[in-house]
Scaffold this motif. Structure first.
Motif, PDB file in Angstrom:
ATOM      1  N   ASP A  87       0.873  -1.169   0.000  1.00 31.49           N
ATOM      2  CA  ASP A  87       0.000   0.000   0.000  1.00 31.49           C
ATOM      3  C   ASP A  87       0.910   1.219   0.000  1.00 31.49           C
ATOM      4  O   ASP A  87       1.722   1.394   0.910  1.00 31.49           O
ATOM      5  CB  ASP A  87      -0.882   0.050   1.259  1.00 31.49           C
ATOM      6  N   VAL A  88       0.806   2.033  -1.038  1.00 33.28           N
ATOM      7  CA  VAL A  88       1.603   3.246  -1.130  1.00 33.28           C
ATOM      8  C   VAL A  88       0.771   4.365  -0.518  1.00 33.28           C
ATOM      9  O   VAL A  88      -0.256   4.766  -1.076  1.00 33.28           O
ATOM     10  CB  VAL A  88       1.985   3.553  -2.595  1.00 33.28           C
ATOM     11  N   ARG A  89       1.192   4.838   0.634  1.00 35.48           N
ATOM     12  CA  ARG A  89       0.434   5.834   1.402  1.00 35.48           C
ATOM     13  C   ARG A  89       0.584   7.203   0.750  1.00 35.48           C
ATOM     14  O   ARG A  89       1.520   7.920   1.012  1.00 35.48           O
ATOM     15  CB  ARG A  89       0.917   5.855   2.846  1.00 35.48           C
ATOM     16  N   SER A  90      -0.353   7.557  -0.111  1.00 35.90           N
ATOM     17  CA  SER A  90      -0.272   8.766  -0.928  1.00 35.90           C
ATOM     18  C   SER A  90      -1.139   9.909  -0.437  1.00 35.90           C
ATOM     19  O   SER A  90      -1.040  11.010  -0.965  1.00 35.90           O
ATOM     20  CB  SER A  90      -0.686   8.435  -2.365  1.00 35.90           C
ATOM     21  N   ALA A  91      -1.990   9.661   0.541  1.00 34.37           N
ATOM     22  CA  ALA A  91      -2.894  10.719   1.010  1.00 34.37           C
ATOM     23  C   ALA A  91      -3.098  10.643   2.518  1.00 34.37           C
ATOM     24  O   ALA A  91      -4.225  10.737   3.006  1.00 34.37           O
ATOM     25  CB  ALA A  91      -4.225  10.612   0.282  1.00 34.37           C
ATOM     26  N   PRO A  92      -2.007  10.496   3.297  1.00 35.09           N
ATOM     27  CA  PRO A  92      -2.199  10.393   4.749  1.00 35.09           C
ATOM     28  C   PRO A  92      -2.831  11.651   5.323  1.00 35.09           C
ATOM     29  O   PRO A  92      -2.467  12.766   4.947  1.00 35.09           O
ATOM     30  CB  PRO A  92      -0.785  10.173   5.287  1.00 35.09           C
ATOM     31  N   GLY A  93      -3.809  11.446   6.191  1.00 34.32           N
ATOM     32  CA  GLY A  93      -4.471  12.571   6.848  1.00 34.32           C
ATOM     33  C   GLY A  93      -5.573  13.220   6.050  1.00 34.32           C
ATOM     34  O   GLY A  93      -6.305  14.057   6.576  1.00 34.32           O
ATOM     35  N   ARG A  99      -8.946  13.558  -0.330  1.00 33.67           N
ATOM     36  CA  ARG A  99      -8.174  12.310  -0.348  1.00 33.67           C
ATOM     37  C   ARG A  99      -8.197  11.684  -1.730  1.00 33.67           C
ATOM     38  O   ARG A  99      -7.155  11.309  -2.281  1.00 33.67           O
ATOM     39  CB  ARG A  99      -8.744  11.338   0.684  1.00 33.67           C
ATOM     40  N   MET A 100      -9.373  11.542  -2.297  1.00 32.73           N
ATOM     41  CA  MET A 100      -9.489  10.886  -3.595  1.00 32.73           C
ATOM     42  C   MET A 100      -8.806  11.703  -4.687  1.00 32.73           C
ATOM     43  O   MET A 100      -8.202  11.140  -5.597  1.00 32.73           O
ATOM     44  CB  MET A 100     -10.950  10.606  -3.919  1.00 32.73           C
ATOM     45  N   ALA A 101      -8.846  13.039  -4.589  1.00 31.32           N
ATOM     46  CA  ALA A 101      -8.144  13.887  -5.570  1.00 31.32           C
ATOM     47  C   ALA A 101      -6.640  13.665  -5.481  1.00 31.32           C
ATOM     48  O   ALA A 101      -5.951  13.582  -6.516  1.00 31.32           O
ATOM     49  CB  ALA A 101      -8.492  15.359  -5.348  1.00 31.32           C
ATOM     50  N   ALA A 102      -6.104  13.553  -4.273  1.00 28.23           N
ATOM     51  CA  ALA A 102      -4.671  13.299  -4.097  1.00 28.23           C
ATOM     52  C   ALA A 102      -4.302  11.926  -4.660  1.00 28.23           C
ATOM     53  O   ALA A 102      -3.259  11.769  -5.305  1.00 28.23           O
ATOM     54  CB  ALA A 102      -4.279  13.410  -2.625  1.00 28.23           C
ATOM     55  N   LEU A 103      -5.152  10.930  -4.433  1.00 37.33           N
ATOM     56  CA  LEU A 103      -4.891   9.595  -4.968  1.00 37.33           C
ATOM     57  C   LEU A 103      -4.945   9.588  -6.495  1.00 37.33           C
ATOM     58  O   LEU A 103      -4.118   8.942  -7.156  1.00 37.33           O
ATOM     59  CB  LEU A 103      -5.885   8.582  -4.394  1.00 37.33           C
ATOM     60  N   ARG A 117      -3.766   1.401 -14.072  1.00 36.99           N
ATOM     61  CA  ARG A 117      -4.851   1.597 -13.107  1.00 36.99           C
ATOM     62  C   ARG A 117      -5.826   0.429 -13.261  1.00 36.99           C
ATOM     63  O   ARG A 117      -6.274   0.128 -14.365  1.00 36.99           O
ATOM     64  CB  ARG A 117      -5.548   2.923 -13.407  1.00 36.99           C
ATOM     65  N   LEU A 118      -6.164  -0.226 -12.136  1.00 40.69           N
ATOM     66  CA  LEU A 118      -7.091  -1.351 -12.196  1.00 40.69           C
ATOM     67  C   LEU A 118      -8.507  -0.939 -11.792  1.00 40.69           C
ATOM     68  O   LEU A 118      -9.437  -1.186 -12.536  1.00 40.69           O
ATOM     69  CB  LEU A 118      -6.577  -2.506 -11.335  1.00 40.69           C
ATOM     70  N   TYR A 119      -8.666  -0.361 -10.613  1.00 44.13           N
ATOM     71  CA  TYR A 119      -9.984   0.131 -10.226  1.00 44.13           C
ATOM     72  C   TYR A 119      -9.897   1.037  -9.010  1.00 44.13           C
ATOM     73  O   TYR A 119      -8.902   1.076  -8.314  1.00 44.13           O
ATOM     74  CB  TYR A 119     -10.998  -0.996  -9.999  1.00 44.13           C
ATOM     75  N   ARG A 120     -10.991   1.761  -8.795  1.00 42.41           N
ATOM     76  CA  ARG A 120     -11.098   2.721  -7.699  1.00 42.41           C
ATOM     77  C   ARG A 120     -12.173   2.250  -6.733  1.00 42.41           C
ATOM     78  O   ARG A 120     -13.276   1.880  -7.157  1.00 42.41           O
ATOM     79  CB  ARG A 120     -11.453   4.098  -8.270  1.00 42.41           C
ATOM     80  N   HIS A 121     -11.823   2.276  -5.448  1.00 44.07           N
ATOM     81  CA  HIS A 121     -12.791   1.989  -4.391  1.00 44.07           C
ATOM     82  C   HIS A 121     -13.199   3.322  -3.768  1.00 44.07           C
ATOM     83  O   HIS A 121     -12.356   4.045  -3.227  1.00 44.07           O
ATOM     84  CB  HIS A 121     -12.178   1.090  -3.310  1.00 44.07           C
ATOM     85  N   GLU A 122     -14.473   3.623  -3.830  1.00 42.96           N
ATOM     86  CA  GLU A 122     -14.973   4.879  -3.265  1.00 42.96           C
ATOM     87  C   GLU A 122     -14.936   4.815  -1.734  1.00 42.96           C
ATOM     88  O   GLU A 122     -15.052   3.732  -1.153  1.00 42.96           O
ATOM     89  CB  GLU A 122     -16.400   5.137  -3.744  1.00 42.96           C
ATOM     90  N   PRO A 123     -14.821   5.966  -1.088  1.00 44.57           N
ATOM     91  CA  PRO A 123     -14.849   5.977   0.381  1.00 44.57           C
ATOM     92  C   PRO A 123     -16.145   5.370   0.916  1.00 44.57           C
ATOM     93  O   PRO A 123     -17.220   5.576   0.347  1.00 44.57           O
ATOM     94  CB  PRO A 123     -14.769   7.469   0.721  1.00 44.57           C
TER      95      PRO A 123
END
Length: 145
Positions: A87-93, A99-103, A117-123
């Protein structure tokens, strides 16, 4: 006593996959052994035939705190989904849209480096902040989290 870990990747092209992960994580290719200016010079001195010089590669955290990543050539291709992944922590905090924009921004950077890119999981609060599943140049899955 605490142990350190090395994360090992089986792959077809260790140099390419190592360089990809170095860029992803801000790591660097491991320096050649002391007394050598390059790996090519060291491998030549060690008598490693040219056809075997891409059998392994490694990247390290330049600050020395993260694990070493080792890449070894194997004859078989990837068969199924990884059972362990990074897991590449790209949007801590960050949360929600920020968050999703940063990802998404990080996903675009990694796609330019060779990721898929495989898929996106929504919050899905309260426990899932959302993430994007990606694959490295040889298909190893990882998450932007």
């Amino acid at each position: 006593m605490a142990r350190t870990v090395q994360i090992t990747f089986d792959c077809a092209d260790p140099d390419t996959v190592a360089r990809f992960w170095a860029e992803v994580l801000g790591y660097q290719l491991q320096d050649p052994p002391e007394g050598f200016d390059s790996w090519e010079e060291a491998l030549e001195a060690f008598g490693v035939p040219p056809a075997k010089r891409n059998d392994a590669s490694a990247v390290v955290d330049p600050e020395g705190s993260g694990p070493r990543l080792f890449f070894q050539r194997v004859p078989e291709g990837k068969q199924v989904k990884n059972r362990v992944h990074l897991d590449v922590r790209s949007a801590p905090g960050l949360e929600g849209d920020a968050r999703m924009a940063a990802l998404e921004e990080e996903a675009e950077r990694l796609i330019a480096l060779g990721a898929t890119r495989l898929y996106r999981h929504e919050p899905a609060p309260p426990l899932d902040g959302g993430h994007i599943v990606m694959a490295d140049p040889e298909g190893n899955e990882f998450c932007l989290d």
